[in-house]
Enzyme design. Structure first.
Site, PDB file in Angstrom:
ATOM      1  N   HIS A   1      -8.887   4.381  -1.378  1.00  0.00           N
ATOM      2  CA  HIS A   1      -7.542   3.820  -1.217  1.00  0.00           C
ATOM      3  C   HIS A   1      -7.193   2.907  -2.396  1.00  0.00           C
ATOM      4  O   HIS A   1      -7.147   1.688  -2.258  1.00  0.00           O
ATOM      5  CB  HIS A   1      -7.480   3.053   0.110  1.00  0.00           C
ATOM      6  CG  HIS A   1      -6.163   2.407   0.403  1.00  0.00           C
ATOM      7  ND1 HIS A   1      -4.961   2.862  -0.099  1.00  0.00           N
ATOM      8  CD2 HIS A   1      -5.853   1.315   1.169  1.00  0.00           C
ATOM      9  CE1 HIS A   1      -3.985   2.078   0.327  1.00  0.00           C
ATOM     10  NE2 HIS A   1      -4.492   1.141   1.090  1.00  0.00           N
TER      11      HIS A   1
ATOM     12  N   CYS B   1       0.829  -1.216   0.000  1.00  0.00           N
ATOM     13  CA  CYS B   1       0.000   0.000   0.000  1.00  0.00           C
ATOM     14  C   CYS B   1       0.859   1.259   0.000  1.00  0.00           C
ATOM     15  O   CYS B   1       0.351   2.363  -0.172  1.00  0.00           O
ATOM     16  CB  CYS B   1      -0.920   0.020   1.205  1.00  0.00           C
ATOM     17  SG  CYS B   1      -1.917  -1.468   1.358  1.00  0.00           S
TER      18      CYS B   1
END
Lengths: 391, 391
Positions: free
Chosen positions: B338, B83
């Protein structure tokens, strides 16, 4: 700006290591490199790798590898450019050092292809093609290269036999390389009678599936390089004089010319220009020969041979010991092996050791300047580095 | 060495785009960024992405994206740090510009999570954990974060309700953000009654699954930045003053303290030092809140709040408009969305536009200095950037 120097290299033997993980392979190469650099530890790590996501189900490879190696905390991340991931990692590592973000960078490559069965590795490698325009039709990476080889044979009038001289010589060189996956000589007959994989590519035209890791240590500034030289008792400084990258379309159908790897033409031109040399200055080269055809295209698109003539020149004995440049004394991807994301780092490590004069295999003739050439896909990306002995 | 400046930013709306490919999303963001930079085209491209290998069956993403965007040939490769891939791409792009390898670099992030069904995306995201020590036991990424949240609640005496104030505020901010995936306000009741995913994490504590792409354009030297400013009629120059990265173990069992993201502590300290500022100088921050607990840990480990106090301070109204720093006016990962490897680039784009004074959503109070904080894994890697208005 200060120059970038190579001060250490470490490699594992390449093979099918069902008993070793990517972490253990990388750790072995990293600590060999640190030891080779007189104990100098990196303050950042860049990792070239292609298939960890698919075959190992592992992302965030950077921290995983440095933690296992006992260096938890360092900046560390993965760079992916298919089979050119190692070259892209060298490019990135150069930038980290040169920019001042780090003083000492370990550039590593690691690949664990035997993490899955061979058919899984074949599929993972085919992801270097265009998933929506090529892979979806079931083409393998060998299949794509076979089309290129067939077209080359037709266009320039070569036979299967002309191509066999590439693996013949690679196997000979590899027989001297303690890190090689296939360290044994072979014969024209064995090559020509080896099993057909994707016509006209036979088994001996293709680089093998293997695991391995390689690491080189880069530092900024002559002073740091001299310190390592002093500590290790070496009197040769080797500069990473330049790096360059370029790309092309992923899918072959969009290429302007199927037989020219334009990314190689561009990246080589740029790397040579940045190093302030001419291609004629290159004494030694490691080029990307995933298949026999790839090796010949590399020689032509780098500019070592005119288009259409590389197989002929090669068969006549060019690029061997005493020629300029000498090419692939490691044994190349063909016989040293091709642990995908590590390959570009192996090449730089090998060229570096040749310039130092202590490559533990088939030795080049005291080269002053070396070039490494690493591609991803069928010439989709190319990363080129120029290394030279500092005065 | 010359400084690095931000001169353009482009973002796509984040959402579940079953009709858009990664190539089209990236191309949209890239050309918006180029237009925002007065037409200035990059000479190298760095891509943050995590899941293309698994969900798109696509490697060699760099050339694929630049070719589709009409910029075939440029150096382009993928950077992967789970991420934190976007933050690692910004770090790498900074190095390319600063080192002189390129004058103008487009740093992009793209993720296409809806390429597979949601269970495939969940599996792909779980690859940010340790495949051999964690993933193999079936733990999901949400499950790992749930353990951290539970321990935090027990250790510092917080209730579920204390955590609900994070998504409450994120949703409010996102309601002003035209790029947000969840641009709507919500209520404490809705948050507390949302479905349980992995106790104590509920649906509204988790960032959503979404697709998106963001690109920022970096240049070396004030002269190039001034040219763009002149061409675009903007009177504000924004410097990318520093970048830093650090890592930790991937598996949580090896952490020294489960409630401290040491990579965040180290990377922040380094980034602030390199920028020559104090943390107290930061007016605005975008922090990584993959889950409510992550947002609070981020505030503490960056140093904006003492350990154990972030949820309390947040509930009292800290970090809102008029405070120093103001935090996550984009809506954060929670409500802006996200798109994994793009998130770190969204954050830098948002902070940049806030400094310029033309962020098209909830506006910060004329910040001079901003910090972005992007993590991969459960704090396994952290990338921090400091941006500031140049005098």
């Amino acid at each position: 700006m200060e120059k970038v120097y190579l001060v250490g290299a470490g490699m594992t033997k390449i093979g099918r290591f069902f008993d070793k993980s990517a972490r253990s392979l990388f750790s072995e190469a990293l600590w060999k490199a640190i030891e080779d650099a007189g104990g100098l530890r990196p303050d950042a790590v860049v990792i070239g790798n292609m298939t960890s996501s698919v075959l190992m189900e592992q992302d965030d490879l950077g921290p995983l590898l440095v933690d296992f190696a006992g260096l938890r905390g360092l900046p560390a991340f993965k760079v992916e450019a298919a089979c050119g991931s190692g070259g892209a990692a060298v490019y990135t590592g150069y930038a980290l050092v040169k920019s001042g973000l780090a003083d000492v960078v370990a550039v590593g490559g690691v690949e664990k292809l035997t993490e899955g069965v061979t058919s899984e590795a074949t599929k993972a490698l085919a992801q270097a093609s265009d998933a929506q325009y090529e892979l979806i039709y079931g083409v393998t990476f060998t299949g794509l290269n076979a089309m290129v080889m067939r077209y080359y044979m037709e266009k320039f009038g070569y036979t299967r036999e002309d191509f066999a001289y590439w693996p013949l010589r690679m196997h000979e060189y590899a027989s001297y390389n303690p890190y090689a996956q296939l360290p044994r000589k072979t014969t024209l007959e064995a090559i020509l009678n080896s099993p057909l994989i994707a016509d006209p590519i036979r088994l001996f035209d293709a680089s093998p599936i293997g695991d391995g890791a390689a690491v080189v240590i880069l530092v900024r500034g002559e002073e740091r390089a001299r310190e390592v030289a002093k500590k290790t008792g070496r009197d040769v400084l080797v500069e990473l004089a330049s790096v360059a990258m370029a790309t092309d379309s992923v899918d072959l159908a969009s290429r302007r010319d199927l037989l020219t790897m334009e990314s190689t033409v561009t990246a080589t031109r740029e790397a040579v220009k940045r190093a302030g040399i001419s291609l004629k200055d290159v004494d030694y080269a490691e080029v990307h020969d995933a298949f026999s055809i790839t090796g010949f295209l590399a020689l032509e698109d780098i500019g070592f041979a005119p288009k259409g003539e590389a197989p002929k020149l090669w068969r006549e004995g060019r690029f061997a010991k005493g020629d300029k440049p000498e090419v692939n004394f490691s044994g190349g991807l063909k016989a040293r092996g091709h642990p995908v994301g590590a390959t570009g780092v192996y090449q730089v490590a090998e060229a570096y050791l040749q310039l130092r004069g202590d490559f533990p295999g088939y030795k080049a003739s005291s080269p002053e300047t070396a070039l490494t050439h690493n591609i991803g896909g069928v010439g989709t990306i190319t990363a080129v580095s120029v290394l030279r002995r500092a005065k």
